[in-house]
Design an enzyme around this catalytic site. Structure first.
Site, PDB file in Angstrom:
ATOM      1  N   TYR A   1      92.413 156.530 -22.944  1.00  0.00           N
ATOM      2  CA  TYR A   1      93.195 157.753 -22.733  1.00  0.00           C
ATOM      3  C   TYR A   1      94.544 157.714 -23.414  1.00  0.00           C
ATOM      4  CZ  TYR A   1      91.261 161.356 -19.682  1.00  0.00           C
ATOM      5  OH  TYR A   1      90.566 162.427 -19.181  1.00  0.00           O
TER       6      TYR A   1
ATOM      7  N   ALA B   1      93.990 152.206 -23.091  1.00  0.00           N
ATOM      8  CA  ALA B   1      92.604 152.022 -23.525  1.00  0.00           C
ATOM      9  C   ALA B   1      92.071 153.328 -24.112  1.00  0.00           C
ATOM     10  CB  ALA B   1      91.723 151.483 -22.405  1.00  0.00           C
TER      11      ALA B   1
ATOM     12  N   ASP C   1     115.708 161.598  -8.967  1.00  0.00           N
ATOM     13  CA  ASP C   1     116.867 161.085  -8.235  1.00  0.00           C
ATOM     14  C   ASP C   1     118.034 162.002  -8.591  1.00  0.00           C
ATOM     15  OD1 ASP C   1     118.939 159.713  -7.096  1.00  0.00           O
ATOM     16  OD2 ASP C   1     118.411 157.767  -7.960  1.00  0.00           O
TER      17      ASP C   1
ATOM     18  N   TYR D   1      98.419 159.663 -23.023  1.00  0.00           N
ATOM     19  CA  TYR D   1      99.301 160.543 -22.265  1.00  0.00           C
ATOM     20  C   TYR D   1     100.549 160.792 -23.084  1.00  0.00           C
ATOM     21  CZ  TYR D   1      96.288 159.090 -18.457  1.00  0.00           C
ATOM     22  OH  TYR D   1      95.197 158.845 -17.672  1.00  0.00           O
TER      23      TYR D   1
ATOM     24  N   PHE E   1      95.919 152.584 -11.918  1.00  0.00           N
ATOM     25  CA  PHE E   1      97.326 152.960 -11.717  1.00  0.00           C
ATOM     26  C   PHE E   1      98.020 152.594 -13.031  1.00  0.00           C
ATOM     27  CE2 PHE E   1      97.790 153.656  -7.062  1.00  0.00           C
ATOM     28  CZ  PHE E   1      96.490 153.403  -6.695  1.00  0.00           C
ATOM     29  N   ASP E   2      98.072 153.550 -13.923  1.00  0.00           N
ATOM     30  CA  ASP E   2      98.424 153.186 -15.290  1.00  0.00           C
ATOM     31  C   ASP E   2      99.831 152.610 -15.425  1.00  0.00           C
ATOM     32  OD1 ASP E   2      95.939 153.749 -16.475  1.00  0.00           O
ATOM     33  OD2 ASP E   2      96.373 155.871 -16.484  1.00  0.00           O
ATOM     34  N   PHE E   3     100.732 153.022 -14.549  1.00  0.00           N
ATOM     35  CA  PHE E   3     102.090 152.477 -14.627  1.00  0.00           C
ATOM     36  C   PHE E   3     102.190 151.129 -13.919  1.00  0.00           C
ATOM     37  CE2 PHE E   3     102.579 156.823 -15.777  1.00  0.00           C
ATOM     38  CZ  PHE E   3     103.638 156.843 -16.672  1.00  0.00           C
TER      39      PHE E   3
ATOM     40  N   HIS F   1      89.786 166.522 -13.345  1.00  0.00           N
ATOM     41  CA  HIS F   1      89.145 166.716 -14.641  1.00  0.00           C
ATOM     42  C   HIS F   1      87.630 166.543 -14.571  1.00  0.00           C
ATOM     43  CE1 HIS F   1      89.189 165.588 -19.199  1.00  0.00           C
ATOM     44  NE2 HIS F   1      88.698 166.766 -18.975  1.00  0.00           N
TER      45      HIS F   1
END
Lengths: 668, 668
Positions: free
Chosen positions: B402, B400, B461, B404, B317-319, B613
């Site tokens: 990847y 790491a 929002d 984005y 969960f990258d965030f 992917h």
């Protein structure tokens, strides 16, 4: 000497027309298309291979294909002319029920008849428009569509609008002033068949206004409308805070062009242009390897959702009914592209048989498109970043009210993308002031923009490292929860080949996609056959339900993917003759109905996709472009990222400027 | 004075850290986040309204939110500090089973322990790696994931790679040299828990190699691998035929910036930056009208499809597990953007509590994006064409392997788009030389790139002309074949409102889309409530089936659309604490489970979408960007096309150059 994939030269068109005219000496002809007949693949491929090998062979015979009316005989005919021997080698009368495409010139000629018709003038009068008030009238000639099966006369219908009645400004937006009747003409007899009245009712009285003439009694129907203009001369004030933005290529473009042959960043391809399809890409190689034999838009169907006659007949096949090339804009420097631009011209024919030389129907330029790849080694904080340069090959069509922008984007990672932008003006019809209709959106007073669809078909003729290709269907699937998959998290990419011609739909739940592969050539790294993946547009398909003529004539628009075995001249998904068609004729449905084997064969993939457009108020008086993108990605075609050798992105090369000072904002 | 939506200043961070350190005097702390606590909407909205009206009021209290470990006590804590009074107003121990995010620094510190572990050295030896050969080893610290429900120790795992053993070049691609064991560490105890061996079998012996150490017996496992590099210094030769391409804005950019406030082409918004979400857009107005209160990436889950332990635990969960802001690249002029660039900086905190000032974590620039609208009057042949200038606000994360790239695109027709590019290096694992696996693609000898998904969530929002909004579901439907629809062609846009919080999926068959509308304000032209349409990405959702922990912890990834009633601080679709989670905690599933009314309320729309992917050989050694786009379009928000007043595209303004001479191509 012309290349076999070149358009006809002016001289070739003149020679073809002369031969046809001499065949019908003294008779009045109306030319539709005079164009290069693309050589059969069996002849063209050896020529292209020899050419690339530097051992040229004699080109295939150069054939002109012609469509024309012999107006005196009220017949339409095709003719094939051998330009080498200057002889007509074949003619064929176009039989019932088929009708060749329309053209804007015949519509505009017919408009003159419109104003001579007493019935039409009476209808205008019933709308409160007579005398000088008629001077502002402007019409859009439309294909008649089709109501039912069976042969009918060659017809067209007029959607009637007015320029701004107050100003009669020649650039005023006519679609803000719709008039609710539709005269229908016989195009060969050149006479009015009848006038259909348009319902102008709203949700509570849908069919009201069908006999509008009995209700308005002298009141001008346009009184309820208001000017709503897009032309910059007619917009009260323009923004003044947009700063200049220039693209400079001090060393010129990275491409070279010789005739229709383009080379850019390991790509090598030919740019074609046909009256029907417009822009075509041929014989596309990357780094000396075949990728695609031919890529072109094949058809587009634009059905409207308002079922109330006569407007239910609005279902345009813009390529087959009119012609993508024939609608191509002549592009202007600095307007339609930015940067260093190469233009390609088009040679068409006028109805009278003269060369219709169109300047700049295709533009080509490079564009920076952000980042192609980047990786930062987080341990050394060393970034490696490469920018994405794309080669844009673009054409823009105007089909009466609408505009379509088709652009191929080639990049340095061997990706090919098709970007479509839909803009222009939504087709409108009258609605009684203050009413609303479920069939569309009121976008201006008394103006209904009807819901509609644009279902496109892209014809992909692959040549992935050769001409024998297969279609592999790839679907993501979970695997059983067992000892191999103890936590239930496993999923795989399930693959199967299509063995027989047929169709298939997108399925987002399982990430279904198609790969075009060459089973005869295995990627040495992955062990998979070399291929290209189609990243499709998974969109709604044709709404018209089974049993409708609309569905029957646009079978291509009912499935996302069609796979057929290659056949010479089989180029048009919606069939050869779409104008007033009630069923596809030699379209993609017929192609797959042959049920030929398509595995490891010369296969063609046809992709249908579209926009289902419920107009927004913002789409008027001109529509901000709506965009769609389709991509073809190499997939195990190479032994690694083909863009590794693109030079890194550096300030020395890119010369960006940092905004150092923040400027005070104006008080909001 | 800071704006309430500003990041903490260095001074504010220092003051917050000092207070916390004094609370735990003498104890070792490890700071995770120190950031602005966004004021409750009830306080912030009046402030923002007053500010825009030019009648400023006192800002809401400025609060610092902190997450840190008290390492000596092995506890994690949250603290809220009032920076106005310099007091800790609240603390809360983070209870079991939750674990705060990891950070790269603790992973790199733990890597030192790795090399001290006799068991680990023994495992390396079993792989044929010992002594000096250990010098090339490089690890990626990974979140441990979750196997099952229940509280567990704070753990991490190492995926182990090697730099090119032949060169030990610091920029060599480690992912070409995977080593098949995974040491698992207790992050608080700082000690090895165990070593898991990775199966390196292929399709016929999936689980083989699970006890790899018994098989290799001294042979270096890396012998089967080969260098496969992306860094330009390590690529044999670069292309030389790419010509320079410069973007020049002689009069500077069209935007103005004051602090975090940006104004551009009728847009006015604030740029925020948080440790967890990275880039955030706040308080977005167009032409003085509210559109969105807050737009930010909310979460991303990246599950891998190989189910063989221990790699089934790869689900980042990258965030939530790391942090979008904490992974943000420091961007470089001329590399990551082109043209005239404004950079925004970020203030984070180091584990020891120092200010971690990050330069240029967000870049902003204008870009030409082709044609925004065009229409040619075919009668006069007069074109009107306007180019699309976009304002790009971009951030790039390195997690790491990847990368984005998230970019907001604002345009002059009041459209907002989010473009995501996935690039960087696919995560790899060892596979026995010559074998293939259904769980991924062999992208280099002995290297398997596993199938995986990236499921993103975008939190929208809205504030469409005010804070009470509704979600309208729009679906294209055919209507009965009757007297109103005599040819069966009719279709309409069926609409209904969501009354209660819940979820919904995309449905391409009926063109389903969502509109955010303000029912209290009716468009005077169409009669519809003013709104914005979401053009979503209809993609495959989370593959992990019901019953899996993977699905339970990423409920947000199981539906495309979630609609909840606004609640302060409810920002994270995957829950507040995702690291080692087995179930969403205060995520979007919990938000909709409150089943609150959402019609004409302060509503939040969360959109999940992603990439599934199955790696291509072309995705190695670095992946050409894969792209996704989401759009928000005004839909009956205005009374016409809001871009009518954009000046027309002219050569005088754009200064393009025509390629007049075709240049000779080199022989192919």
């Amino acid at each position: 000497m012309s290349h076999p994939l070149d358009q006809l030269t002016a001289d070739e068109i003149n020679r073809a027309v002369k031969l046809i005219k001499s065949r019908y000496s003294g008779k009045l002809l109306h030319f539709k298309n005079v164009e290069t007949e693309e050589p059969p693949k069996a002849l063209l491929v050896p020529y292209l291979e020899a050419e690339k090998a530097g051992r040229p062979i004699a080109p295939p015979p150069r054939i002109a294909y012609n469509i024309y009316y012999v107006l005196d005989d009220k017949k339409a005919e095709e003719a094939w002319i051998d330009l080498g021997t200057n002889t007509i080698i074949k003619t064929a009368v176009i039989p019932k029920p088929h009708h060749p495409p329309m053209d804007m010139i015949e519509c505009m000629e017919m408009e003159k008849e419109l104003f001579k018709s007493a019935e039409v003038l009476e209808a205008f009068k019933a709308c409160g428009i007579e005398g000088d008030a008629l001077n502002t009238i402007s019409t859009d000639g439309w294909m008649y569509g089709a109501d039912e099966e069976g042969a009918v006369a060659r017809q067209m219908m007029f959607l009637i609008y007015s320029r701004n009645p107050k100003t009669n400004h020649v650039e005023s937006n006519i679609y803000a002033f719709p008039i609710p009747f539709v005269p229908i003409f016989d195009l060969l007899e050149k006479k009015l068949i009848r006038i259909d009245w348009v319902a102008t009712g709203g949700d509570n009285d849908d069919l009201d206004g069908f006999n509008y003439n009995t209700r308005t009694a002298g009141r001008n129907v346009l009184d309820q409308c208001a000017a709503h203009d897009y032309h910059p001369d007619l917009v009260p004030s323009l923004r003044t805070d947009l700063k200049a933005y220039n693209v400079i290529q001090p060393d010129g473009p990275s491409f070279t062009v010789e005739g229709n042959l383009v080379k850019w960043q390991k790509w090598r391809f030919r740019v074609g242009f046909t009256p029907r399809e417009g822009m075509v890409l041929h014989d596309i190689d990357y780094d000396g390897r075949h990728t695609f034999y031919r890529l072109a838009m094949s058809e587009m169907a634009v059905p409207y959702g308002d079922p109330r006659p006569p407007l239910h007949r609005k279902m345009a096949f813009d390529f087959g009914d009119v012609g993508g090339g024939k609608c191509a804009n002549q592009l202007n420097l600095g307007c339609d592209c930015l940067g260093v631009i190469k233009y390609f011209d088009g040679n068409l024919v006028t109805p009278s048989g003269d060369v219709d030389a169109r300047k700049s129907v295709i533009c080509m330029h490079e564009q920076d498109d952000g980042i192609l790849w980047k990786h930062t080694n987080y341990r050394t904080e060393e970034p490696a970043v490469v920018r994405r340069r794309i080669l844009v090959i673009q054409t823009i069509l105007t089909v009466a009210n609408y505009e379509y922008i088709f652009a191929w984007h080639l990049d340095q990672a061997a990706n090919i993308q098709l970007e479509i932008r839909a803009t222009g003006i939504v087709s409108t019809q009258a609605i009684d002031f203050g009413k609303r209709s479920k069939f569309g959106t009121v976008v201006s007073p008394g103006v209904l923009a009807t819901s509609h669809q644009h279902i496109f078909n892209l014809r992909i003729d692959p040549a992935i490292d050769g001409y024998k290709n297969s279609i592999s269907v790839q679907e993501t699937e979970i695997i059983p929860w067992n000892h191999l998959n103890p936590r239930g998290t496993g999923f795989v990419n399930n693959k199967y080949y299509l063995e027989q011609a047929g169709y298939l739909d997108a399925k987002i739940e399982n990430n279904r996609y198609l790969k075009i592969v060459n089973e005869n050539k295995i990627n040495p790294i992955s062990g998979n056959p070399v291929g290209y993946k189609l990243s499709a547009a998974a969109t709604a398909l044709l709404m018209a339900p089974p049993g409708t003529v609309a569905r029957s004539r646009a079978a291509f628009a009912t499935h996302h993917f069609w796979v057929s075995k290659y056949k010479d001249s089989e180029l048009y998904a919606g069939g050869i003759w779409t104008n007033q068609s009630f069923k596809e004729f030699c379209g993609v449905q017929n192609a797959v109905d042959r049920k030929e084997p398509v595995r490891n064969e010369d296969v063609v993939l046809w992709h249908s996709f579209g926009l289902t457009h419920h107009p927004r108020v913002e789409d008027f008086p001109v529509m901000p472009a709506e965009m769609l993108k389709i991509s073809l990605h190499p997939n195990d075609f190479f032994v690694g990222n083909p863009a590794l050798d693109v030079p890194p992105s550096t300030q020395q090369f890119n010369r960006s400027v940092e905004v150092m000072q923040t400027r005070s904002c104006h008080r909001m």
